[in-house]
Design a protein around this motif. Structure first.
Motif, mmCIF file in Angstrom:
data_model
loop_
_atom_site.group_PDB
_atom_site.id
_atom_site.type_symbol
_atom_site.label_atom_id
_atom_site.label_comp_id
_atom_site.label_asym_id
_atom_site.label_seq_id
_atom_site.Cartn_x
_atom_site.Cartn_y
_atom_site.Cartn_z
ATOM 1 N N GLU A 110 -2.659 6.988 7.032
ATOM 2 C CA GLU A 110 -3.440 7.780 6.070
ATOM 3 C C GLU A 110 -4.598 8.783 6.936
ATOM 4 O O GLU A 110 -4.838 8.322 7.953
ATOM 5 C CB GLU A 110 -4.474 6.894 5.288
ATOM 6 N N GLU A 111 -4.621 9.859 6.222
ATOM 7 C CA GLU A 111 -5.727 10.607 6.810
ATOM 8 C C GLU A 111 -6.868 9.823 6.938
ATOM 9 O O GLU A 111 -7.463 9.069 6.107
ATOM 10 C CB GLU A 111 -5.899 12.051 5.961
ATOM 11 N N LEU A 112 -7.756 10.066 7.908
ATOM 12 C CA LEU A 112 -9.221 9.428 7.992
ATOM 13 C C LEU A 112 -10.070 10.310 7.226
ATOM 14 O O LEU A 112 -10.294 11.334 7.489
ATOM 15 C CB LEU A 112 -9.628 9.524 9.461
ATOM 16 N N LYS A 158 -2.361 1.191 8.617
ATOM 17 C CA LYS A 158 -2.482 -0.033 7.560
ATOM 18 C C LYS A 158 -1.089 -0.628 7.528
ATOM 19 O O LYS A 158 -0.129 -0.029 7.374
ATOM 20 C CB LYS A 158 -2.746 0.311 6.227
ATOM 21 N N TYR A 171 -6.170 -7.798 4.317
ATOM 22 C CA TYR A 171 -7.197 -8.050 3.411
ATOM 23 C C TYR A 171 -8.496 -8.113 4.363
ATOM 24 O O TYR A 171 -8.352 -8.371 5.606
ATOM 25 C CB TYR A 171 -7.259 -9.380 2.789
ATOM 26 N N PHE A 179 -15.851 10.108 4.222
ATOM 27 C CA PHE A 179 -16.481 9.717 3.183
ATOM 28 C C PHE A 179 -18.051 9.686 3.426
ATOM 29 O O PHE A 179 -18.500 9.183 4.172
ATOM 30 C CB PHE A 179 -15.715 8.654 2.331
ATOM 31 N N LYS A 214 0.686 -1.329 -0.025
ATOM 32 C CA LYS A 214 0.005 -0.105 0.042
ATOM 33 C C LYS A 214 0.951 1.215 -0.003
ATOM 34 O O LYS A 214 0.463 2.185 -0.420
ATOM 35 C CB LYS A 214 -1.138 0.099 1.205
ATOM 36 N N VAL A 267 -5.759 -3.119 9.131
ATOM 37 C CA VAL A 267 -6.325 -1.534 9.325
ATOM 38 C C VAL A 267 -6.565 -1.232 10.624
ATOM 39 O O VAL A 267 -7.704 -1.930 11.308
ATOM 40 C CB VAL A 267 -7.577 -1.289 8.206
ATOM 41 N N PHE A 316 -8.229 2.198 13.211
ATOM 42 C CA PHE A 316 -8.428 3.308 13.055
ATOM 43 C C PHE A 316 -7.863 4.124 14.410
ATOM 44 O O PHE A 316 -8.275 3.511 15.479
ATOM 45 C CB PHE A 316 -9.994 3.624 13.202
ATOM 46 N N GLY A 337 -14.645 -3.602 7.402
ATOM 47 C CA GLY A 337 -13.482 -3.908 6.233
ATOM 48 C C GLY A 337 -14.123 -4.969 5.534
ATOM 49 O O GLY A 337 -13.318 -4.978 4.516
#
Ligand code: ADP
Length: 407
Positions: free
Chosen positions: A195-197, A158, A164, A200, A122, A169, A171, A229
């Motif tokens: 990664e930025e949360l 991550k 998978y 979405f 990733k 992953v 939070f 997930g």
């Protein structure tokens, strides 16, 4: 349960015959994705040879020409691909060095190692996508707590490799939330990516197929619902997605497939935010759960187009057959306290099939285990609410969420 290579003298006559008619496709990994390649392979008369991780796994049940072994072992990979024209995958975990060795042996590797690494790692994917100008969440490689503090909270951590279905992953809202991520990374020797949360509004998926000659096809962009997930539901096409946004997502996926040199299916998982921004979540280079609707809802399924692509045959139309198709996964439910299963598979057929003669059911030959993907249903038609009700009812019925008296 090892099958002979095509040149072996004890080769089964039917195997020799089918190989004379069409090139053999070796498939690495015996999960449901390989299993679902077998149906169009049979229709097109394409011989498949499988590397299964254990006897009796999902795809080994339907692909008689299979070897049981470890995909991390080059000698095993060579045994499976001997005499095969091409090799493709049910999963993305085959070491790229082994794939280079197979390519040097003369086997067509699809997708090739230079592309596949972007679905394996990733961090590599994020760096390449950013270099290509593809919209991504803010990200950074994370070695320790200081890197994480510098990145900031909240964020998503991550593992760069091996994750998978939401495994790998985390939070992370405060430093303590990162402890399991650091522990998992240390235990498996892989790196972490922050990664930025992304806040979405929904998740989308743009699936394209690309052949080595460059021919490509784009499926309609779909909306997907993930819980913990795991993909639960897909609506094709994504409801209320403005046409220009759908086209932009398809064009992004086609561009990435070309730039990365992907052959076969590329699934681009996307986040759509409330203001209409599209960000890439991740890439998969194999038939994808968000494309299972195509088996019944598109003129050519993702599985058939994947096989056509890896052989560099002309691709089939990706057009939908109906206005809407809804796919709902059948996930294993926990057993009752007395150990008896709540869910039903074959036993669920009388009710599910009688209630909805237009329902399409796909079971993977797997036993029920909590959270395990054991099958999916597709319902297509002109009315979205009707498709949703039928597919959700059937999946819930198989899962055992509905009582025996269910109507
Ligand atoms: P996997 O390899 O398990 O599919 P993903 O990277 O796709 O892992 O993450 C699994 C799910 O976690 C996504 O489908 C999404 O719901 C959520 N997720 C992943 N990354 C982010 C992010 N940056 N912001 C918000 N949610 C995320």
């Amino acid at each position: 349960m090892s099958s002979p290579s095509p040149a072996a003298p004890n080769q089964a006559p039917n195997q020799a015959q089918s190989e004379a008619l069409a090139p053999t496709i070796a498939v690495i990994g015996g999960g449901q994705l390989a299993r679902m390649m077998a149906e169009p392979a049979a229709a097109l008369g394409l011989p498949l040879r499988l590397l299964a991780e254990a006897p009796g796994v999902s795809a080994a049940q339907v692909i008689p020409d299979h070897v049981v072994g470890d995909y991390r072992d080059l000698a095993t990979l060579r045994e499976v691909t001997a005499g095969a024209a091409v090799v493709t995958f049910d999963h993305e975990h085959v070491p790229t060095d082994h794939l280079r060795a197979l390519a040097a042996d003369g086997v067509g590797v699809h997708p090739g190692p230079e592309a596949l690494v972007h679905a394996q790692d990733k961090a590599v994917m994020r760096e390449r996508l950013s270099a290509l100008g593809a919209p991504c969440p803010r990200f950074a490689r994370i070695a320790d707590a200081a890197d994480l503090a510098a990145f900031g909270f909240p964020c998503v951590l991550k593992t760069t490799r091996g994750g998978y279905d939401g495994k790998g992953v985390w939070f992370v809202r405060e430093p303590a939330d990162a402890e399991p991520a650091f522990a998992a990374a240390a235990a498996s020797g892989v790196e972490l990516l922050a990664e930025e949360l992304v806040d979405f509004a929904r998740e989308l998926s743009a699936i394209v197929v690309r052949a080595p000659s460059g021919q490509a096809a784009a499926y309609p962009v779909v909306a997907t619902t993930q819980l913990d997930g795991i993909c639960h539901e897909v609506i094709a096409p994504a409801p209320d997605l403005p046409e220009e946004r759908a086209t932009a997502a398809q064009q992004l996926a086609l561009r990435l497939a070309g730039e990365l040199g992907v052959t076969g299916v590329l699934a681009v998982e996307l986040f759509e935010t409330a203001d209409g921004t599209i960000l890439v979540n991740e890439l998969a280079m194999r038939p994808h759960n968000t494309g299972h609707w195509t088996q019944d809802g598109a003129v050519t399924s993702q599985f058939e187009n994947h096989l056509r692509a890896v052989l560099d045959l002309p691709l089939g139309a990706p057009d939908p057959r109906a206005r809407w198709t809804v796919m709902v996964n059948i996930l294993g439910a926990p057993d009752r306290e007395d150990g008896t299963p709540v869910g039903r598979l074959y036993d669920g057929y009388p009710h599910a099939l009688a209630r909805d003669p237009r329902l399409r059911v796909h079971l993977y030959g797997k036993s029920m285990r909590p959270g395990r993907k054991v099958g999916h249903v597709n319902a297509y038609g002109e009315d979205l609410e009707d498709c949703l009700e039928r597919a959700r009812h059937a999946a819930a019925w198989f899962r055992g969420d509905l009582g025996d008296e269910s109507e």
